[in-house]
Design a protein around this motif. Sequence first.
Motif, PDB file in Angstrom:
ATOM      1  N   ALA A 118       0.845  -1.190   0.000  1.00 33.13           N
ATOM      2  CA  ALA A 118       0.000   0.000   0.000  1.00 33.13           C
ATOM      3  C   ALA A 118       0.879   1.239   0.000  1.00 33.13           C
ATOM      4  O   ALA A 118       1.965   1.245   0.599  1.00 33.13           O
ATOM      5  CB  ALA A 118      -0.902   0.022   1.231  1.00 33.13           C
ATOM      6  N   CYS A 119       0.397   2.278  -0.652  1.00 29.63           N
ATOM      7  CA  CYS A 119       1.031   3.589  -0.551  1.00 29.63           C
ATOM      8  C   CYS A 119       0.643   4.144   0.814  1.00 29.63           C
ATOM      9  O   CYS A 119      -0.525   4.128   1.195  1.00 29.63           O
ATOM     10  CB  CYS A 119       0.552   4.504  -1.668  1.00 29.63           C
ATOM     11  SG  CYS A 119       1.378   6.111  -1.669  1.00 29.63           S
ATOM     12  N   LEU A 120       1.613   4.621   1.551  1.00 24.08           N
ATOM     13  CA  LEU A 120       1.402   5.009   2.937  1.00 24.08           C
ATOM     14  C   LEU A 120       1.603   6.498   3.136  1.00 24.08           C
ATOM     15  O   LEU A 120       2.596   7.070   2.680  1.00 24.08           O
ATOM     16  CB  LEU A 120       2.399   4.239   3.820  1.00 24.08           C
ATOM     17  CG  LEU A 120       2.339   4.447   5.319  1.00 24.08           C
ATOM     18  CD1 LEU A 120       1.056   3.865   5.879  1.00 24.08           C
ATOM     19  CD2 LEU A 120       3.546   3.792   5.979  1.00 24.08           C
ATOM     20  N   ASP A 121       0.654   7.125   3.806  1.00 21.21           N
ATOM     21  CA  ASP A 121       0.828   8.488   4.312  1.00 21.21           C
ATOM     22  C   ASP A 121       1.591   8.326   5.621  1.00 21.21           C
ATOM     23  O   ASP A 121       1.056   7.798   6.603  1.00 21.21           O
ATOM     24  CB  ASP A 121      -0.548   9.128   4.546  1.00 21.21           C
ATOM     25  CG  ASP A 121      -0.451  10.523   5.141  1.00 21.21           C
ATOM     26  OD1 ASP A 121       0.415  10.773   6.007  1.00 21.21           O
ATOM     27  OD2 ASP A 121      -1.269  11.367   4.738  1.00 21.21           O
ATOM     28  N   ARG A 122       2.853   8.725   5.627  1.00 19.02           N
ATOM     29  CA  ARG A 122       3.713   8.451   6.778  1.00 19.02           C
ATOM     30  C   ARG A 122       3.290   9.222   8.021  1.00 19.02           C
ATOM     31  O   ARG A 122       3.500   8.741   9.141  1.00 19.02           O
ATOM     32  CB  ARG A 122       5.168   8.725   6.432  1.00 19.02           C
ATOM     33  CG  ARG A 122       5.649   7.683   5.451  1.00 19.02           C
ATOM     34  CD  ARG A 122       7.103   7.634   5.124  1.00 19.02           C
ATOM     35  NE  ARG A 122       7.958   8.728   5.458  1.00 19.02           N
ATOM     36  CZ  ARG A 122       9.052   9.039   4.783  1.00 19.02           C
ATOM     37  NH1 ARG A 122       9.408   8.337   3.734  1.00 19.02           N
ATOM     38  NH2 ARG A 122       9.807  10.047   5.151  1.00 19.02           N
ATOM     39  N   ALA A 123       2.696  10.382   7.890  1.00 20.56           N
ATOM     40  CA  ALA A 123       2.265  11.138   9.067  1.00 20.56           C
ATOM     41  C   ALA A 123       1.020  10.518   9.698  1.00 20.56           C
ATOM     42  O   ALA A 123       0.932  10.383  10.915  1.00 20.56           O
ATOM     43  CB  ALA A 123       1.999  12.597   8.693  1.00 20.56           C
ATOM     44  N   ALA A 124       0.058  10.135   8.864  1.00 19.38           N
ATOM     45  CA  ALA A 124      -1.201   9.576   9.362  1.00 19.38           C
ATOM     46  C   ALA A 124      -1.128   8.067   9.597  1.00 19.38           C
ATOM     47  O   ALA A 124      -2.008   7.500  10.242  1.00 19.38           O
ATOM     48  CB  ALA A 124      -2.324   9.871   8.371  1.00 19.38           C
ATOM     49  N   HIS A 125      -0.098   7.404   9.059  1.00 23.86           N
ATOM     50  CA  HIS A 125       0.029   5.939   9.127  1.00 23.86           C
ATOM     51  C   HIS A 125      -1.201   5.247   8.568  1.00 23.86           C
ATOM     52  O   HIS A 125      -1.710   4.279   9.131  1.00 23.86           O
ATOM     53  CB  HIS A 125       0.327   5.473  10.560  1.00 23.86           C
ATOM     54  CG  HIS A 125       1.670   5.904  11.032  1.00 23.86           C
ATOM     55  ND1 HIS A 125       2.826   5.258  10.688  1.00 23.86           N
ATOM     56  CD2 HIS A 125       2.044   6.961  11.795  1.00 23.86           C
ATOM     57  CE1 HIS A 125       3.864   5.869  11.226  1.00 23.86           C
ATOM     58  NE2 HIS A 125       3.417   6.918  11.908  1.00 23.86           N
ATOM     59  N   LYS A 126      -1.655   5.777   7.415  1.00 24.46           N
ATOM     60  CA  LYS A 126      -2.818   5.209   6.726  1.00 24.46           C
ATOM     61  C   LYS A 126      -2.509   5.127   5.242  1.00 24.46           C
ATOM     62  O   LYS A 126      -1.715   5.897   4.709  1.00 24.46           O
ATOM     63  CB  LYS A 126      -4.054   6.086   6.928  1.00 24.46           C
ATOM     64  CG  LYS A 126      -4.569   6.127   8.334  1.00 24.46           C
ATOM     65  CD  LYS A 126      -5.830   6.935   8.403  1.00 24.46           C
ATOM     66  CE  LYS A 126      -6.363   6.918   9.827  1.00 24.46           C
ATOM     67  NZ  LYS A 126      -7.617   7.643   9.930  1.00 24.46           N
ATOM     68  N   ALA A 127      -3.192   4.204   4.583  1.00 28.23           N
ATOM     69  CA  ALA A 127      -3.052   4.101   3.129  1.00 28.23           C
ATOM     70  C   ALA A 127      -3.601   5.357   2.474  1.00 28.23           C
ATOM     71  O   ALA A 127      -4.559   5.969   2.956  1.00 28.23           O
ATOM     72  CB  ALA A 127      -3.790   2.875   2.614  1.00 28.23           C
ATOM     73  N   ARG A 128      -2.961   5.737   1.379  1.00 27.88           N
ATOM     74  CA  ARG A 128      -3.390   6.901   0.595  1.00 27.88           C
ATOM     75  C   ARG A 128      -3.190   6.551  -0.871  1.00 27.88           C
ATOM     76  O   ARG A 128      -2.489   5.598  -1.198  1.00 27.88           O
ATOM     77  CB  ARG A 128      -2.575   8.126   0.971  1.00 27.88           C
ATOM     78  CG  ARG A 128      -1.069   7.921   0.796  1.00 27.88           C
ATOM     79  CD  ARG A 128      -0.325   9.161   0.495  1.00 27.88           C
ATOM     80  NE  ARG A 128      -0.529   9.527  -0.900  1.00 27.88           N
ATOM     81  CZ  ARG A 128       0.010  10.577  -1.474  1.00 27.88           C
ATOM     82  NH1 ARG A 128       0.784  11.382  -0.792  1.00 27.88           N
ATOM     83  NH2 ARG A 128      -0.190  10.842  -2.740  1.00 27.88           N
ATOM     84  N   PRO A 129      -3.790   7.307  -1.778  1.00 28.40           N
ATOM     85  CA  PRO A 129      -3.561   7.039  -3.205  1.00 28.40           C
ATOM     86  C   PRO A 129      -2.091   7.276  -3.583  1.00 28.40           C
ATOM     87  O   PRO A 129      -1.417   8.122  -2.991  1.00 28.40           O
ATOM     88  CB  PRO A 129      -4.461   8.058  -3.908  1.00 28.40           C
ATOM     89  CG  PRO A 129      -5.502   8.409  -2.901  1.00 28.40           C
ATOM     90  CD  PRO A 129      -4.807   8.345  -1.565  1.00 28.40           C
TER      91      PRO A 129
END
Length: 151
Positions: A118-129
């Motif tokens: 998964a592409c990860l938003d490192r600040a939110a620790h959630k998947a992002r597009p």
Amino acid sequence: MNDFHEDPVMVRGTVYPEHCDHMGHMNVAAYTKKFDEATWSLWVTVGFSHKAMNAEETGLAALESNFTYRRELFPGDTYIVRSRFLKLRDRTATFHHRMYVLDGEEEALAATCTYTAACLDRAAHKARPFPDAVAGKIRTQLKPLVEEASQ
């Protein structure tokens, strides 16, 4: 038709004794490390380098991996890893590596690995597009996996 030999080489190396276990062949940890090296090389081909990830505050998170082992590798064996992207979704990508041991001009299949990340938003620790430019480059490289019955 087997078209794997058209896939780009992401890693080339030699098996050293420290890559091997007490049975004398390359151990699972070494296969994993070599496939991981191929993973990062593959992502660079679509513009998702360490520098780009830092600039976008993105990253990758492994979701699934599937390994198969076909042939033992021993100290002194030279190998290559060929890689391709299989599938792209908004937030995930599936890619495949094939490790070959080299014997002269021949490439004998030694192991395979298929990952979904998964592409990860490192600040939110959630998947992002995936960033648009990266997704666009992946789309141009997509090549479905068609296994031959003999393998």
